[in-house]
Each structure stands twice: as C-alpha cells, then as structure tokens.
Design an enzyme around this catalytic site. Structure first.
Site, short mmCIF file in Angstrom:
data_model
loop_
_atom_site.label_atom_id
_atom_site.label_comp_id
_atom_site.label_asym_id
_atom_site.label_seq_id
_atom_site.Cartn_x
_atom_site.Cartn_y
_atom_site.Cartn_z
N ASP A 97 0.83 -1.21 0.00
CA ASP A 97 0.00 0.00 0.00
C ASP A 97 0.86 1.26 0.00
OD1 ASP A 97 0.67 -0.92 2.64
OD2 ASP A 97 -0.71 0.55 3.49
N GLU A 162 -0.17 -1.37 5.57
CA GLU A 162 0.84 -0.89 6.52
C GLU A 162 0.59 0.55 6.92
OE1 GLU A 162 4.26 0.95 8.24
OE2 GLU A 162 3.51 1.47 6.26
ZN LIG Z 1 6.45 2.35 4.44
#
Ligand SMILES: [Zn+2]
Length: 409
Positions: A97, A162
């Site tokens: 991401d 994340e």
């Molecule tokens: Zn990162």
C-alpha cells in the site's frame, strides 16, 4: 568469479527491468480504502504474475476480509524460494500500500506516472516501499537465473495495510499463519537513512496527550474578573518541561538517547486580542525510553497538572490522543542485525549500527510476537512527501545487500 560476484553482476543486468517494474507498480496505486482508495488487489495481481514467472517455489495469498475494499479483502502475499536448507527462512517484508499523493500542485509530474530524472525515479510509493520491494524480488530472481541456491529458504512477504495500521496486513498474517519461526531472520526494509548505516532495532513508547485548560472568559481590560486559561496553560507547558529532569536516563542505543516531552499542537482560543481566554487546548508528544513505563510518566504529569490547577484555580482535563508502549527491542547482537552488518560492509563499505528510534515501525508487530526483526534500507526518507523518489543506485545496492545475506552461512 565467486558466487557473490556472479549474483552482483546478474543484479546489475536487471537495472532497466527494475526501473520498468517500479514504473508499472506505481501506476497501480494501492491506496487503502480508509484513505479513499481501492486497496492492493491490482498491485498484488501484478506482483503475483512476477512471482509465478520468476522461480518462486510456493506462493500463498492470505486474504484479510475488508468490506470497504471492492474485492472484499486485502491481499497479503508470501512467496518462497528454496534454499539448501530449510532450517530457517530469510524474510524480507515490504508493504504494497501507498499513501495518497497529497496536494497535486506540489508535484512536478503525475504521482502515479513515475518518471526518471538524474538517477532517480519519482512517483508515489517508489521509495515507500517499492524500492525495497523491487530490490528483494530481484535479489531472489538473480539466484534463480544464476542457478545458485541460497543457503536458506528465502521468504518474500508483500503485505497490505501498513500505512493505516497493519490490522489487515502483517497483523492478520501473524495471527492466521505460522509462516514465521523463531529462528528466522526478519528484515523489514521500511526505515533507513541516507548512508545506509542505520539498522533500526528498538523504539520508544509513544504518549500523545491533549491538555484542555478551563478558566473563565472575561474582558481583556478586567483580567481579575476572569481566569486566564492560556496563561495557566503556558505555566503548565513550562512545568511539563521538568519531565526531562524527572526521567533523565540516557540510552545510547537510541537517537536521540533520551526520552523527549515536547508541546506540539496548539488549538486557537479566542479570535480577538481583547478577551481573556476561558479555554485553552494544547498537545504534547512524548517519546519514552522503554526503561520507563508510560504509567509512571502519566503519574508525574498528573502531579504537575494538579499543581497548576491549584496555583491558577483552573481545571485541566487530560485526554490520550495516542498511547503505544514500546515493543521489546531486538538485541543489537541478534543474527538479523549481524547479517545486515556483514552485507552493508561488503556492498556499501560502511559500518551498520543498531539504533533505536522515537517512532513506531511495523517491525514492532514482530517484536511483540517475540520474533526479532530489524528495519534497514538506504533511503533519502522522501516517503509521504510530494515528489517522492527512489535513488536507482540505492535500489540496486539494497538488492545486493539482500543477496549477500542470502549467501551467508
Ligand atoms: Zn512504508
């Protein structure tokens, strides 16, 4: 030629291909639904194609349910490349991401049409975390194409979510699989510094507090008829500075080596000059060495606010904005740290140093589950900024450091 020389030469031959895949991945913006995007599905498909075509022996997709994503899930990929021994796995974990581009006017080009300029690739996600992702993929590919077996199994983890807390990313993978083992080396190349010497192994506890001071509003010419909340809060700010004296310990593993207690955000109070403000709000960001508990810091802060309350006849309301106790640190002597040091020394000619930092990294999730994990990469730290870039030589060099570790005994 030694095995390392062969692998290094092979990695160099991938340079154009690595730039191309960076550009291709950048064009698949994996922004999480929580930030207004579609998640990682399309990027994961492109990566799965790569893994299937480049010699990975086993590929698993762990789907974390997410009703906000168009596909109803967030993909997490674990891909393995067999080594001479399966006694341990050398893991490199990166996240798919990316964060939204922010203000487009600040970009010199389209953030999702990556461009190359003077040895750098520009675009959202090219540094965070694609530099290390592409480096890890091509380090493994080099072994496959050279027909050289790494000493241990290689594990490539490409995770989701994340940037928005990892709940549907590595957190989910850790709960729902047994992929990681105690003896594994876990490298999380999602933090680093410019010369590639920082190996992040520990973090401080984080405590963010909101201080709301309530006094009594009055006309600016008759302060005696009110209670100046801003003045009381200012004395509180000065009082809170004594936290540095109350928690003075130094730990040279950390940079900076001390706990820090800093007033940061300030909310506006009255809009005009001639009113005594009845309400004041400010925030404090504390980064606390793991040797102190958050609780003892909170108790000290409570004492300080009570002192100001009594002195100024105000009421101070404390609210937590964030509280995250530090994970147990990875030892500076842990095998993963030693392996990184050797690789950094040979490839970059530099001495790597184990360091603790003030901010949380995703490696903490491993440490909380009692795996030792280290963060490392050679980066300019342009993550989340406009015109984020990846230095191509760093991407190449990092791939070689990973390859060096795959060859270590
Ligand atoms: Zn990162």
């Amino acid at each position: 030629m030694t095995q390392l020389e062969k692998i290094v030469k092979r990695i160099d031959s991938f340079r154009d291909e690595m730039i191309d895949i960076q550009i291709k991945l950048c064009a698949l913006p994996a922004i999480s639904p929580a930030s207004g995007g579609e998640g990682e599905e399309k990027k994961a498909e492109a990566l799965l194609d790569f893994l299937k075509n480049n010699g990975f022996s086993k590929i698993e997709v762990i789907k974390a349910p997410d009703l906000e994503a168009p596909s109803d899930y967030r993909p997490n990929i674990l891909a393995f490349s067999k080594g001479k021994s399966s006694a341990k796995t050398i893991w490199i974990m990166t996240h798919m991401d990316v964060v939204p581009p922010g203000e487009l006017a600040q970009w010199r080009g389209d953030p999702f049409k990556a461009w190359v300029e003077e040895g750098k690739i520009y675009g959202r996600g090219v540094e965070d975390n694609q530099q290390s992702m592409v480096a890890s993929l091509y380090a493994a590919k080099a072994f496959h194409e050279e027909g050289i077996l790494p000493n241990y199994d290689i594990g490539i983890a490409l995770v989701a979510d994340e940037e928005t807390g990892s709940e549907k990313g590595i957190d989910y993978v850790l709960v729902h699989t047994n992929a990681f083992r105690k003896q594994d080396l876990i490298i999380v190349p999602d933090a680093g510094n410019q010369d590639g010497t920082m190996i992040e192994v520990a973090e401080k506890s984080i405590l963010w507090l909101k201080f709301k001071t309530l006094g009594k509003q009055a006309h600016g010419s008759t302060p005696e008829k009110g209670i100046n909340s801003f003045k009381a809060a200012s004395f509180l700010v000065a009082e809170l500075n004594n936290l540095y004296k109350a928690f003075p310990d130094k730990d040279n593993l950390f940079d900076p080596p001390i706990s820090t207690f800093e007033p940061t955000k300030k909310e506006p109070n009255v809009p005009n000059v001639n009113t005594i403000p009845g309400e004041d709000i400010f925030y404090m960001d504390s980064r606390i060495l793991p040797r102190y508990t958050i609780k003892e810091v909170e108790e000290k802060i409570k004492e300080m606010t009570e002192k100001i309350e009594n002195e100024f006849k105000v009421k101070i309301i404390l609210e937590e904005a964030q509280k995250a106790p530090a994970a147990p640190p990875t030892s500076a002597d842990a095998p993963v740290v030693q392996a990184l040091k050797k690789g950094i020394k040979v490839i970059y000619g530099k001495e790597g140093k184990a360091i603790g930092i003030g901010g949380g990294t995703v490696a903490a999730l491993f440490r909380r589950t009692s795996f030792s994990a280290a963060c490392w990469s050679k980066i300019d730290e342009t993550a989340h900024q406009p015109n984020e870039y990846c230095i191509i030589d760093n991407m190449m060099g990092d791939a070689k450091v990973f390859a060096h570790i795959f060859l270590q005994e």
